[in-house]
Design a protein around this motif. Structure first.
Motif, PDB file in Angstrom:
ATOM      1  N   LYS A   1       0.836  -1.204   0.000  1.00 53.19           N
ATOM      2  CA  LYS A   1       0.000   0.000   0.000  1.00 53.19           C
ATOM      3  C   LYS A   1       0.871   1.255   0.000  1.00 53.19           C
ATOM      4  O   LYS A   1       1.862   1.335   0.731  1.00 53.19           O
ATOM      5  CB  LYS A   1      -0.911   0.028   1.232  1.00 53.19           C
ATOM      6  N   VAL A   2       0.464   2.222  -0.815  1.00 59.04           N
ATOM      7  CA  VAL A   2       1.142   3.516  -0.865  1.00 59.04           C
ATOM      8  C   VAL A   2       0.086   4.587  -0.610  1.00 59.04           C
ATOM      9  O   VAL A   2      -0.866   4.729  -1.390  1.00 59.04           O
ATOM     10  CB  VAL A   2       1.829   3.749  -2.227  1.00 59.04           C
ATOM     11  N   LYS A   3       0.270   5.318   0.498  1.00 53.48           N
ATOM     12  CA  LYS A   3      -0.717   6.322   0.873  1.00 53.48           C
ATOM     13  C   LYS A   3      -0.024   7.664   1.131  1.00 53.48           C
ATOM     14  O   LYS A   3       0.582   7.856   2.178  1.00 53.48           O
ATOM     15  CB  LYS A   3      -1.471   5.863   2.126  1.00 53.48           C
TER      16      LYS A   3
ATOM     17  N   LEU B   1       4.348  13.420   3.795  1.00 57.90           N
ATOM     18  CA  LEU B   1       4.994  12.113   3.753  1.00 57.90           C
ATOM     19  C   LEU B   1       4.192  11.118   2.919  1.00 57.90           C
ATOM     20  O   LEU B   1       2.986  11.284   2.701  1.00 57.90           O
ATOM     21  CB  LEU B   1       5.166  11.557   5.166  1.00 57.90           C
ATOM     22  N   ILE B   2       4.890  10.082   2.471  1.00 55.52           N
ATOM     23  CA  ILE B   2       4.262   8.954   1.776  1.00 55.52           C
ATOM     24  C   ILE B   2       4.374   7.751   2.701  1.00 55.52           C
ATOM     25  O   ILE B   2       5.481   7.302   3.004  1.00 55.52           O
ATOM     26  CB  ILE B   2       4.964   8.661   0.443  1.00 55.52           C
TER      27      ILE B   2
ATOM     28  N   SER C   1      14.392   7.804   7.146  1.00 51.37           N
ATOM     29  CA  SER C   1      13.190   7.061   7.484  1.00 51.37           C
ATOM     30  C   SER C   1      13.551   5.929   8.441  1.00 51.37           C
ATOM     31  O   SER C   1      14.726   5.673   8.719  1.00 51.37           O
ATOM     32  CB  SER C   1      12.541   6.507   6.216  1.00 51.37           C
ATOM     33  N   GLU C   2      12.519   5.255   8.933  1.00 51.15           N
ATOM     34  CA  GLU C   2      12.733   4.184   9.914  1.00 51.15           C
ATOM     35  C   GLU C   2      11.743   3.062   9.645  1.00 51.15           C
ATOM     36  O   GLU C   2      10.558   3.308   9.381  1.00 51.15           O
ATOM     37  CB  GLU C   2      12.547   4.733  11.328  1.00 51.15           C
ATOM     38  N   LEU C   3      12.247   1.832   9.733  1.00 47.80           N
ATOM     39  CA  LEU C   3      11.400   0.663   9.482  1.00 47.80           C
ATOM     40  C   LEU C   3      10.613   0.301  10.730  1.00 47.80           C
ATOM     41  O   LEU C   3      11.171   0.166  11.815  1.00 47.80           O
ATOM     42  CB  LEU C   3      12.273  -0.515   9.043  1.00 47.80           C
ATOM     43  N   SER C   4       9.297   0.159  10.551  1.00 51.76           N
ATOM     44  CA  SER C   4       8.423  -0.266  11.654  1.00 51.76           C
ATOM     45  C   SER C   4       7.883  -1.658  11.332  1.00 51.76           C
ATOM     46  O   SER C   4       7.445  -1.913  10.200  1.00 51.76           O
ATOM     47  CB  SER C   4       7.275   0.729  11.816  1.00 51.76           C
TER      48      SER C   4
ATOM     49  N   PHE D   1       7.097   2.096   6.465  1.00 46.55           N
ATOM     50  CA  PHE D   1       8.028   3.221   6.601  1.00 46.55           C
ATOM     51  C   PHE D   1       7.465   4.406   5.832  1.00 46.55           C
ATOM     52  O   PHE D   1       6.506   4.272   5.047  1.00 46.55           O
ATOM     53  CB  PHE D   1       9.428   2.843   6.085  1.00 46.55           C
ATOM     54  N   ASN D   2       8.031   5.576   6.080  1.00 45.45           N
ATOM     55  CA  ASN D   2       7.605   6.809   5.413  1.00 45.45           C
ATOM     56  C   ASN D   2       8.719   7.363   4.548  1.00 45.45           C
ATOM     57  O   ASN D   2       9.907   7.246   4.887  1.00 45.45           O
ATOM     58  CB  ASN D   2       7.197   7.872   6.444  1.00 45.45           C
TER      59      ASN D   2
END
Length: 415
Positions: A333-335, A340-341, A394-397, A410-411
């Motif tokens: 998904k890309v929102k 931010l994306i 960015s940071e991986l969640s 991530f964003n």
């Protein structure tokens, strides 16, 4: 009798003039003394004195001495101010202790470490550093500086390189100067490097040993057996590909770590990138519904590196395909919003234990090491993802539930 009167008059006159001269001299000295007492750091002037010519050399010499004295005072004040500022603003904690180890002075960094009320207290009571007292004692006994790596155990475990000057007599007291240099990060880097080399050696040792063994078999008893030769050659190819993949990932990780703190400046069209990735998975798998892309048809652009972001998506999707055992397609998904994306990659497989999630981005960490090796995993994929995202600010969640699946999100900044 007349002559005696004239002599008396002359003597009286001489005495009067002498008295006046003595009085004037006395007044000049009084004035000079008064000016020295209330000296305002301005040059003295001889013009105000009755005996100008006599006092001019004295005033000139006094002015020279006063000028030198004033200059010396200014120099000393500058030095004191410099050392005070230097001491206070020095980035490392600094302590000055007396001969019974009571803190006489400490700088701002030391105050942050032990508190404002630490002055006059014993340094061993405010710093929980084992062997610090022994190091101070050794420096005093040998009368020379000592240096050692010691660990602060409370409130936060920190490794310090401790330097002790050795006691020096200052006025009536013997003082010791102590500096604490925080080398925790350096020690951790050294430990990581040692661990990294050990892990790489371990990862390479297994396939290399296997390849040597299979080669010896092919050159020996399997030399004339076509079935054994074919079987072992397939295994050799598998192990070679695994080694090639490991070396490739190591090179990628080394490269991204080298430029991790340099922000990318390129423009990436996410529509083009993700459609390309979806097409590659559709052509690679018979089930072309392996990856479901959910994003707007409107073009979305971000600041980044095209190939690095592609590697991020492929690494996460590959992991989802290999380990999730999901019968449903993976959702990407890309929102986008105003700044931010938000990007999420979700599978609906068996999930990951909560205790394993914090370790997933560590080098060579595998939830199931045996299965990972059979699938050709190097254990570096998510570590590479973490460093690439760090470079992209960015940071991986990671969120996961057993038997419900996992979500990696991530964003990225919107252009």
């Amino acid at each position: 009798m007349y002559i005696h009167k004239e002599l008396i008059s002359i003597l009286c006159l001489i005495l009067s003039i002498g008295g006046i001269i003595v009085y004037k001299f006395f007044r000049d000295f009084q004035r000079l003394n008064a000016e020295l007492k209330k000296w305002k750091k301005k040059p003295l002037s001889a013009r105000d004195y009755f005996f100008f010519h006599q006092f001019e050399p004295v005033v000139f010499n006094l002015n020279s001495h006063l000028k030198n004295y004033n200059s010396s005072i200014k120099k000393n004040k500058r030095q004191i101010l410099f050392y005070e500022k230097f001491f206070d603003l020095f980035p490392d904690p600094l302590f000055i202790v007396d001969e019974i180890n009571q803190i006489v002075e400490l700088n701002l960094s030391a105050t942050k470490l032990v508190g404002r009320d630490a002055k006059t207290k014993n340094i061993n009571s405010v710093l929980r550093i084992p062997n610090l007292g022994d190091l101070i004692m050794k420096s005093n006994f040998e009368k020379k500086p000592q240096i050692s790596t010691l660990k602060l155990v409370y409130p936060v475990e920190t490794i310090y390189t401790v330097w002790v000057s050795g006691s020096s007599k200052f006025i009536k007291n013997k003082l010791n100067f102590i500096r604490l240099y925080d080398c925790t990060s350096e020690k951790k880097v050294q430990e990581l490097q040692t661990e990294f080399v050990a892990n790489v050696s371990h990862e390479l040792k297994t396939p290399v040993s296997a390849m040597v063994g299979y080669c010896e078999t092919l050159l020996g008893i399997g030399k004339k057996d076509d079935k054994v030769r074919t079987k072992f050659l397939k295994i050799l190819k598998k192990e070679s590909l695994r080694m090639s993949s490991l070396v490739s990932d190591l090179l990628s990780l080394t490269r991204i770590e080298r430029i991790e703190h340099t922000k990318p400046e390129g423009i990436v069209n996410l529509n083009k990138l993700l459609n390309e990735i979806q097409d590659s998975y559709s052509s690679s798998f018979k089930n072309n519904k392996i990856l479901k892309l959910i994003m707007s048809s409107k073009e979305i652009e971000t600041i980044g590196d095209y190939n690095e972001l592609k590697q991020v998506f492929i690494n996460i999707i590959d992991n989802a395909i290999k380990y999730s055992d999901s019968k449903s397609p993976i959702e990407l998904k890309v929102k986008p919003n105003q700044e931010l994306i938000n990007i999420s990659i979700k599978d609906f497989g068996k999930g990951i234990n909560e205790s394993d999630i914090p370790m997933l981005t560590n080098r060579f960490y595998r939830v199931d090491s045996t299965r990972s090796r059979d699938l050709g995993s190097t254990g570096l994929g998510l570590s590479i993802v973490k460093h690439i995202l760090n470079r992209h600010q960015s940071e991986l969640s990671i969120k996961s539930k057993i038997n419900e699946g996992s979500e990696f999100s991530f964003n990225l900044p919107i252009k």
